[in-house]
Motif scaffolding. Structure first.
Motif, mmCIF file in Angstrom:
data_model
loop_
_atom_site.group_PDB
_atom_site.id
_atom_site.type_symbol
_atom_site.label_atom_id
_atom_site.label_comp_id
_atom_site.label_asym_id
_atom_site.label_seq_id
_atom_site.Cartn_x
_atom_site.Cartn_y
_atom_site.Cartn_z
ATOM 1 N N ALA A 53 0.193 -1.190 0.030
ATOM 2 C CA ALA A 53 0.315 -0.196 -0.081
ATOM 3 C C ALA A 53 0.659 1.344 0.777
ATOM 4 O O ALA A 53 0.411 1.958 -0.369
ATOM 5 C CB ALA A 53 -1.069 0.216 0.852
ATOM 6 N N GLN A 54 1.824 1.041 1.066
ATOM 7 C CA GLN A 54 3.243 2.618 0.677
ATOM 8 C C GLN A 54 3.489 2.645 -0.501
ATOM 9 O O GLN A 54 3.556 3.539 -0.956
ATOM 10 C CB GLN A 54 3.904 2.232 1.778
ATOM 11 N N VAL A 55 3.990 1.607 -1.100
ATOM 12 C CA VAL A 55 4.641 1.318 -2.320
ATOM 13 C C VAL A 55 3.759 2.512 -3.718
ATOM 14 O O VAL A 55 3.934 3.161 -4.161
ATOM 15 C CB VAL A 55 5.265 0.169 -2.921
ATOM 16 N N ARG A 56 2.377 2.021 -3.492
ATOM 17 C CA ARG A 56 1.331 2.399 -4.203
ATOM 18 C C ARG A 56 1.247 3.685 -3.876
ATOM 19 O O ARG A 56 0.702 4.723 -4.955
ATOM 20 C CB ARG A 56 0.315 1.783 -4.603
ATOM 21 N N GLU A 57 1.403 4.189 -2.693
ATOM 22 C CA GLU A 57 1.208 5.870 -3.091
ATOM 23 C C GLU A 57 2.351 6.072 -3.111
ATOM 24 O O GLU A 57 1.740 7.752 -3.630
ATOM 25 C CB GLU A 57 0.598 5.771 -0.548
ATOM 26 N N PHE A 58 3.231 6.081 -2.831
ATOM 27 C CA PHE A 58 3.892 6.974 -2.546
ATOM 28 C C PHE A 58 5.435 6.486 -3.899
ATOM 29 O O PHE A 58 6.405 7.676 -3.660
ATOM 30 C CB PHE A 58 4.943 6.835 -1.308
ATOM 31 N N HIS A 59 5.335 5.962 -4.455
ATOM 32 C CA HIS A 59 6.141 5.431 -5.477
ATOM 33 C C HIS A 59 7.746 5.217 -4.952
ATOM 34 O O HIS A 59 8.192 6.444 -5.845
ATOM 35 C CB HIS A 59 5.758 6.324 -6.655
ATOM 36 N N PRO A 60 7.731 4.519 -3.991
ATOM 37 C CA PRO A 60 8.839 4.873 -3.870
ATOM 38 C C PRO A 60 9.899 4.325 -4.891
ATOM 39 O O PRO A 60 9.518 3.745 -6.110
ATOM 40 C CB PRO A 60 9.386 4.029 -2.527
ATOM 41 N N ASP A 61 11.386 4.275 -4.571
ATOM 42 C CA ASP A 61 12.755 3.300 -6.271
ATOM 43 C C ASP A 61 12.902 2.464 -4.960
ATOM 44 O O ASP A 61 13.051 1.084 -5.920
ATOM 45 C CB ASP A 61 13.706 4.579 -5.718
ATOM 46 N N PHE A 62 13.070 2.201 -4.101
ATOM 47 C CA PHE A 62 13.163 1.137 -3.491
ATOM 48 C C PHE A 62 11.979 0.351 -2.050
ATOM 49 O O PHE A 62 11.452 1.242 -1.730
ATOM 50 C CB PHE A 62 14.535 0.397 -2.724
ATOM 51 N N ALA A 63 11.695 -1.000 -1.997
ATOM 52 C CA ALA A 63 10.726 -1.535 -1.010
ATOM 53 C C ALA A 63 12.312 -2.196 -0.463
ATOM 54 O O ALA A 63 12.291 -3.573 -1.927
ATOM 55 C CB ALA A 63 9.845 -1.582 -1.710
ATOM 56 N N VAL A 64 12.312 -2.655 1.070
ATOM 57 C CA VAL A 64 12.841 -4.232 1.083
ATOM 58 C C VAL A 64 12.721 -4.872 2.269
ATOM 59 O O VAL A 64 11.841 -4.515 3.102
ATOM 60 C CB VAL A 64 14.376 -3.045 1.799
ATOM 61 N N MET A 65 12.245 -6.011 1.952
ATOM 62 C CA MET A 65 12.064 -6.751 3.252
ATOM 63 C C MET A 65 13.119 -7.980 3.764
ATOM 64 O O MET A 65 13.441 -8.449 2.796
ATOM 65 C CB MET A 65 10.345 -7.628 2.507
ATOM 66 N N THR A 66 12.996 -7.246 4.417
ATOM 67 C CA THR A 66 14.015 -8.133 5.512
ATOM 68 C C THR A 66 13.595 -9.694 5.809
ATOM 69 O O THR A 66 14.789 -10.481 5.860
ATOM 70 C CB THR A 66 14.676 -7.656 7.110
ATOM 71 N N ASP A 67 12.277 -10.409 5.383
ATOM 72 C CA ASP A 67 12.578 -11.441 5.741
ATOM 73 C C ASP A 67 11.977 -12.127 3.950
ATOM 74 O O ASP A 67 11.661 -11.177 2.831
ATOM 75 C CB ASP A 67 10.755 -11.922 6.097
ATOM 76 N N GLU A 68 13.609 -12.777 3.919
ATOM 77 C CA GLU A 68 13.336 -12.951 2.696
ATOM 78 C C GLU A 68 11.943 -14.101 1.704
ATOM 79 O O GLU A 68 11.689 -13.749 0.396
ATOM 80 C CB GLU A 68 14.318 -13.762 1.922
ATOM 81 N N THR A 69 11.307 -14.551 1.775
ATOM 82 C CA THR A 69 9.969 -14.955 2.107
ATOM 83 C C THR A 69 9.124 -13.739 1.548
ATOM 84 O O THR A 69 8.412 -14.050 0.141
ATOM 85 C CB THR A 69 9.766 -15.953 2.991
ATOM 86 N N ALA A 70 9.359 -13.281 2.491
ATOM 87 C CA ALA A 70 7.830 -11.992 1.905
ATOM 88 C C ALA A 70 8.808 -11.417 0.794
ATOM 89 O O ALA A 70 7.330 -10.645 0.433
ATOM 90 C CB ALA A 70 8.585 -11.283 3.717
ATOM 91 N N ALA A 71 9.984 -10.701 0.877
ATOM 92 C CA ALA A 71 10.468 -10.287 -0.190
ATOM 93 C C ALA A 71 9.889 -10.860 -1.868
ATOM 94 O O ALA A 71 9.642 -10.301 -2.465
ATOM 95 C CB ALA A 71 12.430 -10.431 -0.140
ATOM 96 N N ASP A 72 10.134 -11.970 -1.279
ATOM 97 C CA ASP A 72 10.024 -13.356 -2.517
ATOM 98 C C ASP A 72 7.856 -12.699 -2.973
ATOM 99 O O ASP A 72 7.356 -12.508 -4.293
ATOM 100 C CB ASP A 72 9.836 -14.249 -2.732
#
Length: 404
Positions: A53-72
């Motif tokens: 939701a934050q990415v779709r609102e703010f359109h950042p260059d990067f999003a990082v999930m420290t949990d690898e499964t969540a990142a996938d």
């Protein structure tokens, strides 16, 4: 110099937590008022839905999930966007090292990751040459000597987001560092102010989490109730402002309208006051050295509504963890790291209702007393070793408690 409608770009580490979402709120409100704050990166551990939701609102260059499964999972969800998704703490490091901006104000990284896990991103931020808005107190509690040495070596600026340290930072502008006589660190006293040890023996988890002033996460709310959080803040103040432990005085201020004070050599005391709202601290860190309108973000302080301000000495006999923290920073070395690690493990046990409230201080104290001889640290790895040993010791004590 900053202009009133030009602020640094923002990366929010821990953007789905309490302080992180308030940082997003500040960016949202400031942008709506024409003072655009571009969010360049967001991170979380497993909360994929909120990050999406934050990415779709703010359109950042990067999003990082420290949990690898969540990142996938997030990569799949955001396949239709231009945001680069990375995984693990190395993903945070890569983001901080590669993100670019044409903004002459640069990038401010707000670190609101919970616990000792926030130390590495603090170091990554300074190494990458970004200004740090620090809401992760464990960075300074666990690795204060290391962090401040890197801060001096890189010439980077640390802007405190903790309400008390943000207040001190503002009050420090009234004089020179060598003119400071004492720092008055205010404490709400938590939900059990005035309780005896006998009364604390029967308090519940629900009572502990009912903080009288601040809306915070569960762990920090427990720390506020035990006064451990205030002890951590003493350690933070010593590192951030270059003062001795004896020059930091904790004062219980139940109204929570004065967020801290600085006393100068001429006995003048400068206080910072506002309604208790973390968004004030987040916004000041983003707009410093200027101030920006907080309209639409928080309400002004009504002194007539406040009516009176009261002050009291903390009860360190009933709440011994405050004194334990002050002793830990006086001893230095790895002792504060041991204190933090033991407290995290023991508080988790309380939140899982495995021990009573009054037992928190007993177990934390036992671990610290057993490990006072731990050698001083000289590196991140040695800090993590002390942290690990303290956690093992705390778990062993708790397991023995369960067996009994």
């Amino acid at each position: 110099m900053y202009h009133t409608n030009s602020y640094p770009d923002l990366i929010i580490l821990g953007s789905t937590g309490s302080v992180g979402t308030q940082a997003a709120d500040v960016a949202r409100c400031q942008t709506a008022q024409g003072r655009k704050i571009a969010v360049r990166g967001v991170t979380a551990h497993r909360d994929v839905a909120t990050i999406e939701a934050q990415v779709r609102e703010f359109h950042p260059d990067f999003a990082v999930m420290t949990d690898e499964t969540a990142a996938d999972d997030l990569k799949i969800r955001l396949a239709d966007t231009d945001t680069t998704v990375l995984g693990g703490f190395e993903g945070i490091r890569e983001m901080l090292g590669t993100v670019k901006t044409e903004n002459p104000m640069g990038i401010t990284v707000e670190n609101s990751i919970l616990g000792e896990a926030g130390l590495a991103p603090t170091l990554y931020t300074l190494e990458a040459g970004h200004r740090l808005a620090l809401a992760n107190k464990e960075s300074l509690v666990v690795g204060g000597e290391l962090v401040m040495a890197l801060c001096r070596a890189t010439g980077q600026e640390i802007l405190p987001v903790d309400s008390e340290h943000c207040a001190i930072f503002q009050c420090m502008r009234a004089g020179r560092p060598e003119e400071v006589r004492k720092i008055w660190l205010t404490a709400s006293g938590g939900p059990f102010f005035g309780y005896t040890r006998e009364q604390l023996a029967t308090v519940t988890k629900a009572q502990t989490l009912a903080h009288p002033t601040w809306k915070m996460g569960a762990k920090i709310t427990v720390d506020s109730a035990t006064l451990m959080n205030k002890g951590f803040e003493v350690i933070e103040a010593v590192h951030l402002f270059g003062v001795k432990p004896k020059d930091v005085q904790v004062v219980v201020h139940r109204e929570s309208m004065i967020h801290s004070m600085v006393e100068y050599t001429d006995y003048s005391i400068i206080a910072q006051m506002s309604v208790p709202d973390m968004r004030h601290c987040v916004q000041y860190a983003l707009t410093h050295p200027c101030r920006s309108s907080a309209e639409g973000i928080m309400k002004p302080l009504d002194l007539f509504e406040v009516g009176k301000l009261t002050f009291a000495r903390p009860d360190t006999e009933t709440f011994p963890l405050l004194k334990l923290a002050m002793d830990a920073i006086a001893l230095g070395g790895a002792v504060p790291a041991v204190l933090n690690a033991a407290n995290e493990v023991v508080v988790a046990a309380f939140l899982h209702e495995k021990i009573k409230f009054c037992e928190i201080s007993e177990y934390v104290t036992r671990v610290v007393e057993d490990m006072k001889g731990v050698s001083a640290w000289h590196s991140y790895d040695s800090i993590m070793e002390a942290d690990s040993l303290a956690r093992q010791s705390a778990r062993a004590l708790l397991n023995h408690h369960t067996e009994d």
